[in-house]
Design a protein around this motif. Structure first.
Motif, PDB file in Angstrom:
ATOM      1  N   ASN A   3       2.140 -37.157  21.955  1.00 54.04           N
ATOM      2  CA  ASN A   3       1.866 -38.590  21.923  1.00 54.04           C
ATOM      3  C   ASN A   3       2.990 -39.372  21.259  1.00 54.04           C
ATOM      4  O   ASN A   3       2.851 -40.576  21.022  1.00 54.04           O
ATOM      5  CB  ASN A   3       0.542 -38.865  21.186  1.00 54.04           C
ATOM      6  CG  ASN A   3      -0.650 -38.372  21.975  1.00 54.04           C
ATOM      7  OD1 ASN A   3      -0.611 -38.341  23.205  1.00 54.04           O
ATOM      8  ND2 ASN A   3      -1.715 -37.994  21.282  1.00 54.04           N
ATOM      9  N   GLU A  36       6.320 -41.454  20.860  1.00 56.49           N
ATOM     10  CA  GLU A  36       6.807 -42.509  21.750  1.00 56.49           C
ATOM     11  C   GLU A  36       7.911 -42.017  22.680  1.00 56.49           C
ATOM     12  O   GLU A  36       7.848 -42.209  23.905  1.00 56.49           O
ATOM     13  CB  GLU A  36       7.320 -43.691  20.913  1.00 56.49           C
ATOM     14  CG  GLU A  36       7.851 -44.848  21.735  1.00 56.49           C
ATOM     15  CD  GLU A  36       8.263 -46.011  20.864  1.00 56.49           C
ATOM     16  OE1 GLU A  36       9.276 -46.659  21.185  1.00 56.49           O
ATOM     17  OE2 GLU A  36       7.565 -46.269  19.847  1.00 56.49           O
ATOM     18  N   LEU A  80       6.516 -39.267  25.175  1.00 56.23           N
ATOM     19  CA  LEU A  80       5.588 -39.793  26.170  1.00 56.23           C
ATOM     20  C   LEU A  80       6.312 -40.553  27.266  1.00 56.23           C
ATOM     21  O   LEU A  80       6.100 -40.305  28.453  1.00 56.23           O
ATOM     22  CB  LEU A  80       4.549 -40.699  25.486  1.00 56.23           C
ATOM     23  CG  LEU A  80       3.438 -41.256  26.380  1.00 56.23           C
ATOM     24  CD1 LEU A  80       2.588 -40.121  26.929  1.00 56.23           C
ATOM     25  CD2 LEU A  80       2.580 -42.246  25.623  1.00 56.23           C
ATOM     26  N   PHE A  81       7.169 -41.466  26.882  1.00 53.02           N
ATOM     27  CA  PHE A  81       7.829 -42.276  27.892  1.00 53.02           C
ATOM     28  C   PHE A  81       8.863 -41.468  28.663  1.00 53.02           C
ATOM     29  O   PHE A  81       9.133 -41.718  29.827  1.00 53.02           O
ATOM     30  CB  PHE A  81       8.472 -43.497  27.238  1.00 53.02           C
ATOM     31  CG  PHE A  81       7.475 -44.588  26.939  1.00 53.02           C
ATOM     32  CD1 PHE A  81       7.292 -45.631  27.825  1.00 53.02           C
ATOM     33  CD2 PHE A  81       6.714 -44.544  25.787  1.00 53.02           C
ATOM     34  CE1 PHE A  81       6.368 -46.627  27.560  1.00 53.02           C
ATOM     35  CE2 PHE A  81       5.792 -45.531  25.518  1.00 53.02           C
ATOM     36  CZ  PHE A  81       5.605 -46.584  26.403  1.00 53.02           C
ATOM     37  N   ARG A 103      10.834 -48.458  29.589  1.00 51.70           N
ATOM     38  CA  ARG A 103      10.312 -48.967  28.329  1.00 51.70           C
ATOM     39  C   ARG A 103      10.276 -50.497  28.366  1.00 51.70           C
ATOM     40  O   ARG A 103      11.069 -51.179  27.706  1.00 51.70           O
ATOM     41  CB  ARG A 103      11.189 -48.498  27.176  1.00 51.70           C
ATOM     42  CG  ARG A 103      11.289 -46.994  27.065  1.00 51.70           C
ATOM     43  CD  ARG A 103      11.979 -46.601  25.782  1.00 51.70           C
ATOM     44  NE  ARG A 103      12.183 -45.169  25.700  1.00 51.70           N
ATOM     45  CZ  ARG A 103      12.623 -44.553  24.602  1.00 51.70           C
ATOM     46  NH1 ARG A 103      12.929 -45.258  23.532  1.00 51.70           N
ATOM     47  NH2 ARG A 103      12.785 -43.246  24.573  1.00 51.70           N
ATOM     48  N   GLU A 159       4.743 -52.594  27.835  1.00 47.01           N
ATOM     49  CA  GLU A 159       4.231 -51.220  27.696  1.00 47.01           C
ATOM     50  C   GLU A 159       4.413 -50.706  26.280  1.00 47.01           C
ATOM     51  O   GLU A 159       3.520 -50.069  25.707  1.00 47.01           O
ATOM     52  CB  GLU A 159       4.958 -50.310  28.695  1.00 47.01           C
ATOM     53  CG  GLU A 159       4.570 -50.582  30.136  1.00 47.01           C
ATOM     54  CD  GLU A 159       5.468 -49.853  31.109  1.00 47.01           C
ATOM     55  OE1 GLU A 159       5.052 -49.674  32.250  1.00 47.01           O
ATOM     56  OE2 GLU A 159       6.590 -49.467  30.707  1.00 47.01           O
ATOM     57  N   GLN A 163       1.843 -52.372  23.994  1.00 43.40           N
ATOM     58  CA  GLN A 163       0.494 -51.821  24.132  1.00 43.40           C
ATOM     59  C   GLN A 163       0.400 -50.435  23.514  1.00 43.40           C
ATOM     60  O   GLN A 163      -0.588 -50.097  22.860  1.00 43.40           O
ATOM     61  CB  GLN A 163       0.114 -51.772  25.612  1.00 43.40           C
ATOM     62  CG  GLN A 163      -1.315 -51.274  25.860  1.00 43.40           C
ATOM     63  CD  GLN A 163      -2.338 -52.186  25.228  1.00 43.40           C
ATOM     64  OE1 GLN A 163      -2.303 -53.408  25.424  1.00 43.40           O
ATOM     65  NE2 GLN A 163      -3.249 -51.607  24.451  1.00 43.40           N
ATOM     66  N   TYR A 164       1.434 -49.610  23.712  1.00 42.41           N
ATOM     67  CA  TYR A 164       1.458 -48.263  23.141  1.00 42.41           C
ATOM     68  C   TYR A 164       1.389 -48.324  21.619  1.00 42.41           C
ATOM     69  O   TYR A 164       0.602 -47.626  20.981  1.00 42.41           O
ATOM     70  CB  TYR A 164       2.725 -47.540  23.592  1.00 42.41           C
ATOM     71  CG  TYR A 164       3.032 -46.296  22.805  1.00 42.41           C
ATOM     72  CD1 TYR A 164       2.349 -45.107  23.037  1.00 42.41           C
ATOM     73  CD2 TYR A 164       4.006 -46.309  21.802  1.00 42.41           C
ATOM     74  CE1 TYR A 164       2.621 -43.972  22.307  1.00 42.41           C
ATOM     75  CE2 TYR A 164       4.280 -45.181  21.060  1.00 42.41           C
ATOM     76  CZ  TYR A 164       3.581 -44.015  21.316  1.00 42.41           C
ATOM     77  OH  TYR A 164       3.853 -42.883  20.579  1.00 42.41           O
ATOM     78  N   ARG A 165       2.205 -49.188  21.019  1.00 41.89           N
ATOM     79  CA  ARG A 165       2.213 -49.290  19.557  1.00 41.89           C
ATOM     80  C   ARG A 165       0.909 -49.892  19.034  1.00 41.89           C
ATOM     81  O   ARG A 165       0.425 -49.528  17.957  1.00 41.89           O
ATOM     82  CB  ARG A 165       3.417 -50.121  19.120  1.00 41.89           C
ATOM     83  CG  ARG A 165       4.743 -49.404  19.361  1.00 41.89           C
ATOM     84  CD  ARG A 165       5.923 -50.341  19.303  1.00 41.89           C
ATOM     85  NE  ARG A 165       7.184 -49.627  19.556  1.00 41.89           N
ATOM     86  CZ  ARG A 165       8.338 -50.216  19.826  1.00 41.89           C
ATOM     87  NH1 ARG A 165       8.391 -51.556  19.868  1.00 41.89           N
ATOM     88  NH2 ARG A 165       9.419 -49.500  20.033  1.00 41.89           N
ATOM     89  N   ASP A 180      -2.033 -49.415  20.397  1.00 40.35           N
ATOM     90  CA  ASP A 180      -3.021 -48.334  20.447  1.00 40.35           C
ATOM     91  C   ASP A 180      -2.870 -47.391  19.259  1.00 40.35           C
ATOM     92  O   ASP A 180      -3.860 -47.009  18.623  1.00 40.35           O
ATOM     93  CB  ASP A 180      -2.877 -47.552  21.759  1.00 40.35           C
ATOM     94  CG  ASP A 180      -3.284 -48.379  22.971  1.00 40.35           C
ATOM     95  OD1 ASP A 180      -3.990 -49.394  22.774  1.00 40.35           O
ATOM     96  OD2 ASP A 180      -2.896 -48.008  24.090  1.00 40.35           O
ATOM     97  N   ARG A 181      -1.650 -47.013  18.959  1.00 39.08           N
ATOM     98  CA  ARG A 181      -1.426 -46.100  17.829  1.00 39.08           C
ATOM     99  C   ARG A 181      -1.837 -46.746  16.509  1.00 39.08           C
ATOM    100  O   ARG A 181      -2.405 -46.096  15.634  1.00 39.08           O
ATOM    101  CB  ARG A 181       0.042 -45.670  17.780  1.00 39.08           C
ATOM    102  CG  ARG A 181       0.448 -44.695  18.869  1.00 39.08           C
ATOM    103  CD  ARG A 181       1.871 -44.199  18.663  1.00 39.08           C
ATOM    104  NE  ARG A 181       2.012 -43.444  17.438  1.00 39.08           N
ATOM    105  CZ  ARG A 181       1.782 -42.133  17.325  1.00 39.08           C
ATOM    106  NH1 ARG A 181       1.389 -41.443  18.377  1.00 39.08           N
ATOM    107  NH2 ARG A 181       1.966 -41.508  16.178  1.00 39.08           N
TER     108      ARG A 181
END
Length: 513
Positions: free
Chosen positions: A440, A442, A445-446, A453, A457, A460-462, A464-465
């Motif tokens: 998971n 960063e 994952l990407f 990147r 996106e 949203q990823y940050r 969520d974490r």
């Protein structure tokens, strides 16, 4: 006689086939049932059948096990015999089709073995079968299945080993028997509850069941019920339409019994258990009547006893005992009873052996023989002198019961605290594992999914974490809050007591005076 069951039948037609096949052979001639997989789930066929022939073998052993489960289930009195077809010469053939049959025959044996061992290896077997049917060469050897402790089955260490189910069932059965004895859930007691409720509801009484075949003690006919009580008659009529009766003949009403032993292995008798609608409606009515003075429930009764242990008038007083936590949650509720001897002359003597008290009162109530009017008048005159002793006995019983509940409530509190702690600890471990998982990360994952990147996106990823981390940070505070609520609930429970009834058991000698 042959019956055909398939998906094109209506629900009623399927049910009639099932009832006919489950009926006594003397009641219906259907003894062979030819069915599609429409009969492989949710249908009981074990009453008078223990043989099943699989004309085809499904690729999924789960479905095969479901078929077998139609006759290999609770109530089966004989060892099930399961048979299936294979091609001639299958044992030495290397032909693809014959090899498939050989493979599936071994699957059948494995499924039968795992059912005997009360284990579960369906996931492993299903995977092997599906891979074999897709063309892979899969060998199903004896090493694929290992028998674990207690006769349970484990497959390659990927399926959890089942616990000793028989021992679990034995313990649960012992707990059930203890509860039945403690609560006095006897056939006579349940029948008395139903009889009293029908009288309060102004319904006709139960009558002993008699027909041309039998007159068994313990079987009763439910009368025609009126009003909302009509619902309690649901399911009493015979469901199987008998072919020997003229068309239009109404179905016969089955008798009820309160004794599980009398209803065992019988389809023509209905067991009035605690969950049966008639019993459920009766207990609800009596429960409401206990605290409702407007209901015509007599709270005092005097019955005669021929028990030699009963040499003097015995008084049993019943009260509803409730423990409520500080937050208003009901922690415990039961009906307590206490009492003692009330001689014609002398003081009231408390009977501390509650087993003897309950046995004497219960036996006298089951007989149900009321005393004469003259005896009732004498008891009324005697009551003021014994009333303080009866109240004192109830207070003693309440006090001792509350003391004995201290340990039970402590165990319940510890169990609730442990449940909350375990759930939140598991949740915290899941969140922590997701946050720390390299998959998971960063960059990983990407990079793995070759996703550009973009600013949205990444945001949203940050986000969520950060949400995972915020939830993890709040768990300790949530744990303390939940544990405080539990501690407050059990800290100082308040007890409430409500009068229920008084029973006077009069010996035969007293009645004869």
């Amino acid at each position: 006689r042959l019956g055909l069951l398939h998906g094109g039948l209506s629900v009623d037609e399927r049910e009639q086939l099932r009832l006919a096949f489950q009926a006594e052979p003397s009641e219906h001639p259907m003894r062979v049932l030819l069915a599609t997989d429409a009969a492989s789930e949710g249908i009981d066929l074990q009453n008078h059948c223990h043989r099943l022939v699989n004309y085809d073998i499904p690729f999924n052993p789960n479905k095969l096990e479901q078929r077998i489960g139609r006759i290999d289930r609770y109530g089966q009195r004989r060892s099930p015999e399961i048979r299936h077809f294979v091609g001639s010469g299958w044992s030495g053939s290397v032909d693809s089709f014959e090899a498939d049959l050989e493979f599936l025959s071994r699957v059948v044996k494995k499924v039968a073995q795992m059912k005997a061992d009360l284990g579960s290896v369906n996931a492993v077997l299903s995977d092997r079968v599906q891979r074999r049917m897709l063309g892979e060469r899969i060998d199903l050897g004896p090493d694929d299945l290992d028998v674990g402790p207690g006769g349970s089955v484990a497959a390659g260490g990927t399926v959890p080993v089942a616990e000793n189910v028989r021992e679990q069932v034995r313990r649960l059965r012992a707990n059930l028997d203890d509860t039945v004895r403690e609560l006095g859930i006897t056939p006579a007691a349940v029948r008395r509850v139903v009889g009293t409720a029908l009288s309060l509801a102004r319904q006709q009484a139960l009558t002993p069941y008699v027909d041309e075949k039998e007159h068994a003690e313990g079987l009763f006919t439910v009368p025609t019920l009126t009003g909302s009580w009509q619902r309690a008659s649901a399911g009493l009529t015979e469901k199987l339409r008998r072919e020997d009766l003229p068309p239009g003949t109404p179905p016969r009403q089955r008798p009820i019994t309160f004794d599980p032993a009398m209803a065992k292995d019988r389809d023509d008798v209905v067991l009035a258990h605690l969950g049966h609608r008639l019993v459920d409606m009766s207990t609800r009515l009596l429960r409401g009547a206990v605290s409702n003075a407007d209901v015509g429930l007599h709270r005092v009764t005097a019955v005669r006893s021929d028990d030699p242990r009963c040499e003097e008038v015995l008084i049993g007083a019943f009260s509803r005992f409730v423990l409520v936590g500080a937050d208003g949650v009901r922690l415990h509720e039961e009906v307590l009873y206490a009492g003692g001897w009330a001689p014609a002359t002398g003081r009231f003597r408390r009977l501390e052996n509650l087993t003897v008290l309950g046995d004497l009162v219960g036996t006298a109530l089951a007989a149900g023989r009321p005393v004469s009017g003259e005896t009732r008048e004498r008891l009324v005159e005697r009551w003021p002198a014994v009333r303080p002793g009866v109240l004192s006995a109830l207070e003693w019983r309440t006090r001792t019961r509350q003391e004995s509940l201290t340990r039970l409530l402590g165990q319940r509190r510890a169990a609730e605290e442990n449940r909350i702690t375990t759930i939140l600890d598991q949740f915290a471990a899941t969140l922590r594992g997701a946050i720390e998982d390299p998959e998971n990360d960063e960059d990983a994952l990407f990079s793995r999914f070759e996703i550009a990147r973009s600013r949205e996106e990444l945001a949203q990823y940050r986000k969520d974490r950060q949400a995972w981390q915020d939830r993890l940070d709040r768990l300790d505070q949530e744990r303390r809050r939940e544990l405080d609520v539990i501690a407050q609930r059990y800290r100082d429970p308040r007890q409430h007591q409500f009068p229920v009834a008084v029973v006077l058991v009069v010996p035969a000698a007293e009645e004869a005076r």
